[in-house]
Scaffold this active site. Structure first.
Site, mmCIF file in Angstrom:
data_model
loop_
_atom_site.group_PDB
_atom_site.id
_atom_site.type_symbol
_atom_site.label_atom_id
_atom_site.label_comp_id
_atom_site.label_asym_id
_atom_site.label_seq_id
_atom_site.Cartn_x
_atom_site.Cartn_y
_atom_site.Cartn_z
ATOM 1 N N GLY A 7 55.302 52.379 26.357
ATOM 2 C CA GLY A 7 54.543 52.774 27.551
ATOM 3 C C GLY A 7 55.360 53.696 28.458
ATOM 4 O O GLY A 7 55.111 53.792 29.661
ATOM 5 N N GLY A 8 56.289 54.411 27.872
ATOM 6 C CA GLY A 8 57.203 55.260 28.662
ATOM 7 C C GLY A 8 56.584 56.558 29.160
ATOM 8 O O GLY A 8 57.249 57.307 29.885
ATOM 9 N N GLY A 10 53.777 56.309 30.810
ATOM 10 C CA GLY A 10 52.941 55.787 31.898
ATOM 11 C C GLY A 10 53.588 56.014 33.250
ATOM 12 O O GLY A 10 54.723 56.499 33.345
ATOM 13 N N PHE A 11 52.867 55.612 34.278
ATOM 14 C CA PHE A 11 53.291 55.856 35.658
ATOM 15 C C PHE A 11 54.654 55.216 35.975
ATOM 16 O O PHE A 11 55.598 55.903 36.403
ATOM 17 C CB PHE A 11 52.178 55.340 36.584
ATOM 18 N N ILE A 12 54.791 53.916 35.742
ATOM 19 C CA ILE A 12 56.021 53.232 36.166
ATOM 20 C C ILE A 12 57.170 53.482 35.185
ATOM 21 O O ILE A 12 58.296 53.772 35.581
ATOM 22 C CB ILE A 12 55.799 51.699 36.296
ATOM 23 N N THR A 121 53.169 40.751 35.210
ATOM 24 C CA THR A 121 52.597 41.178 36.496
ATOM 25 C C THR A 121 52.451 39.967 37.422
ATOM 26 O O THR A 121 52.345 38.827 36.944
ATOM 27 C CB THR A 121 51.213 41.832 36.286
ATOM 28 N N ASP A 122 52.401 40.227 38.728
ATOM 29 C CA ASP A 122 52.151 39.124 39.674
ATOM 30 C C ASP A 122 50.768 38.507 39.457
ATOM 31 O O ASP A 122 50.515 37.369 39.853
ATOM 32 C CB ASP A 122 52.313 39.587 41.133
ATOM 33 N N GLU A 123 49.869 39.256 38.811
ATOM 34 C CA GLU A 123 48.490 38.761 38.652
ATOM 35 C C GLU A 123 48.392 37.573 37.706
ATOM 36 O O GLU A 123 47.355 36.912 37.664
ATOM 37 C CB GLU A 123 47.569 39.896 38.179
ATOM 38 N N TYR A 146 41.965 41.303 32.498
ATOM 39 C CA TYR A 146 43.279 41.966 32.474
ATOM 40 C C TYR A 146 44.405 40.954 32.628
ATOM 41 O O TYR A 146 45.335 40.896 31.816
ATOM 42 C CB TYR A 146 43.370 43.023 33.587
ATOM 43 N N LYS A 150 47.506 39.711 30.087
ATOM 44 C CA LYS A 150 48.928 39.826 30.445
ATOM 45 C C LYS A 150 49.603 38.450 30.477
ATOM 46 O O LYS A 150 50.781 38.323 30.135
ATOM 47 C CB LYS A 150 49.086 40.504 31.812
HETATM 48 O O1 TDX Z 1 38.464 52.042 44.590
HETATM 49 C C1 TDX Z 1 39.077 50.999 44.852
HETATM 50 N N1 TDX Z 1 38.750 50.318 45.998
HETATM 51 C C2 TDX Z 1 39.367 49.144 46.347
HETATM 52 O O2 TDX Z 1 39.049 48.544 47.403
HETATM 53 C C3 TDX Z 1 40.108 50.461 43.999
HETATM 54 C C4 TDX Z 1 40.484 51.176 42.741
HETATM 55 C C5 TDX Z 1 40.722 49.287 44.380
HETATM 56 N N2 TDX Z 1 40.352 48.633 45.513
HETATM 57 C C6 TDX Z 1 41.064 47.383 45.877
HETATM 58 C C7 TDX Z 1 41.148 46.336 44.793
HETATM 59 C C8 TDX Z 1 42.479 45.651 45.073
HETATM 60 O O3 TDX Z 1 42.295 44.639 46.048
HETATM 61 O O4 TDX Z 1 42.414 47.741 46.160
HETATM 62 C C9 TDX Z 1 43.337 46.766 45.676
HETATM 63 C C10 TDX Z 1 44.275 47.416 44.679
HETATM 64 O O5 TDX Z 1 43.511 47.738 43.537
HETATM 65 P P1 TDX Z 1 44.173 48.414 42.233
HETATM 66 O O6 TDX Z 1 44.904 49.640 42.660
HETATM 67 O O7 TDX Z 1 43.104 48.550 41.209
HETATM 68 O O8 TDX Z 1 45.284 47.340 41.820
HETATM 69 P P2 TDX Z 1 45.182 45.762 41.492
HETATM 70 O O9 TDX Z 1 43.840 45.382 41.046
HETATM 71 O O10 TDX Z 1 45.768 45.033 42.669
HETATM 72 O O11 TDX Z 1 46.188 45.655 40.232
HETATM 73 C C11 TDX Z 1 47.437 46.355 40.239
HETATM 74 O O12 TDX Z 1 48.535 45.499 40.488
HETATM 75 C C12 TDX Z 1 48.959 44.614 39.487
HETATM 76 C C13 TDX Z 1 47.655 47.080 38.920
HETATM 77 O O13 TDX Z 1 46.525 47.901 38.620
HETATM 78 C C14 TDX Z 1 47.930 46.118 37.803
HETATM 79 O O14 TDX Z 1 48.150 46.809 36.587
HETATM 80 C C15 TDX Z 1 49.144 45.313 38.164
HETATM 81 O O15 TDX Z 1 49.431 44.366 37.169
#
Ligand code: TDX
Length: 330
Positions: A7-8, A10-12, A121-123, A146, A150
């Site tokens: 995954g090199g 990718g973003f991170i 991930t923290d999730e 997701y 993970k």
């Molecule tokens: O359009 C949007 N509107 C919105 O309100 C999007 C894309 C997100 N959101 C909210 C959802 C989340 O509460 O913003 C927060 C952040 O959303 P994401 O950027 O999609 O991240 P999240 O769901 O928190 O997951 C991210 O952090 C943990 C990464 O995508 C994961 O890959 C990582 O494991």
């Protein structure tokens, strides 16, 4: 050290790969270059990297690469990472994240590496209410397709340590942000929509809380775990910079000089986790790592980067259009 990174592109982990090259390590990348992968992130560093366009679920190919390259360390980061896409279709998440991790762990076991860093991930912990934190000892309790894919990958790493003695370290980082993040995630979505003076989709009430970690800080954290981490252990990596989504969106609009009236509250994400917050004492005590970017500094650097690299971001729009029609359906 020879470090193989999945995954090199990718973003991170493109950021991490560049750090390894800067440190003088040999770098090998395996990346299948899905819609979210992009070698442009590696720029001229590509000339110092052995790059394999390959899928981590392809066991035979992976075994062949490991046999040819004989890495000392594997950093396994390849994953489908967008929660909203996993809600639309969980299939690719189980394939890449769960099956892909099993393939990588087996290949590493047979190749005999010194260390396997498994990026989780923290999730995986599930969600928190207004207070409290996740510790490494908090039971795993994921909610989205997701985070389940993970969590299974996370636990597979632990199983391979216990069962086969494979030296696995598990990392559980919080939300990353910074240059080159694919514009389906919150921060680049807000930038892109605001740049076009389009409505900015905020899910639900915008009160969900995330802990924002600048990508350079994350890359340095991964590097320090290779040096100081203990196999068989899991480590949380976060910044302590918690913000609700509405505050994040307003910070970006303020930096860009755009009105808050662009904000549009849209249908909430299904099963939307309320809050994540990591206790990182273990990681900080065992390494000398500290963040260099608080949220204010990091978000400014991020928005400046997107302004300066608007071409890269706009190139992604064609592909995103179709996805956005589904993701933000009323
Ligand atoms: O359009 C949007 N509107 C919105 O309100 C999007 C894309 C997100 N959101 C909210 C959802 C989340 O509460 O913003 C927060 C952040 O959303 P994401 O950027 O999609 O991240 P999240 O769901 O928190 O997951 C991210 O952090 C943990 C990464 O995508 C994961 O890959 C990582 O494991």
């Amino acid at each position: 050290m020879k470090i193989l990174i999945t995954g090199g592109a990718g973003f991170i982990f493109s950021r991490f790969a560049k750090l390894c090259v800067e440190k003088g390590d040999e770098v090998v990348i395996i990346d299948s270059l899905t819609y979210a992968g992009d070698t442009a992130r590696l720029g001229f560093f590509m000339q110092n990297i052995n790059f394999y366009k390959e899928d981590v679920t392809n066991g035979e190919a992976i075994k062949g690469i490991l046999k040819a390259e004989k890495p000392d360390v594997i950093v396994h980061a390849a994953a489908e990472s967008h929660v909203d896409r996993s809600i639309i279709d969980a299939g690719p998440f189980i394939d890449s994240n769960t099956k892909g991790t099993q393939v990588m762990l087996d290949a590493a076991r047979h190749a005999g590496v010194e260390l396997f860093v498994n990026i989780a991930t923290d999730e995986v912990y599930g969600e928190l209410g207004e207070s409290g934190q996740f510790y490494e000892t908090t039971p795993i309790n994921p909610n989205s397709p997701y985070s389940v894919s993970k969590a299974a990958a996370d636990m597979l790493g632990n199983a391979y340590f216990r069962t086969y003695g494979l030296p696995v370290i598990t990392l559980r980082p919080s939300n990353n942000y910074g240059p080159f993040q694919y514009p389906e995630k919150l921060i680049p979505v807000v930038f892109l929509k605001a740049y076009q003076n389009s409505p900015i989709p905020v899910y639900g009430t915008g009160m969900n809380v995330r802990e924002w970690l600048y990508v350079d800080d994350a890359a340095r954290a991964v590097y320090s775990i290779i040096k100081h981490g203990r196999p068989g252990e899991s480590y949380n990596i976060g910044s302590g910079e918690e913000r609700d989504n509405l505050t994040v969106v307003k910070s970006i609009l303020d930096i860009m000089g755009k009105p808050h009236s662009l904000i549009e509250f849209v249908k909430d994400r299904q099963g939307h986790d309320f809050r994540y917050s990591l206790n990182c004492d273990k990681f900080k005590n065992e390494t000398a790592w500290q963040i260099e970017y608080d949220f204010q500094k990091g978000i400014k650097a991020t928005i400046d980067w997107y302004m300066d690299n608007i071409d890269w971001t706009f190139k992604k729009i064609e592909y995103l259009k179709k996805y956005w029609e589904t993701a933000y359906a009323k």
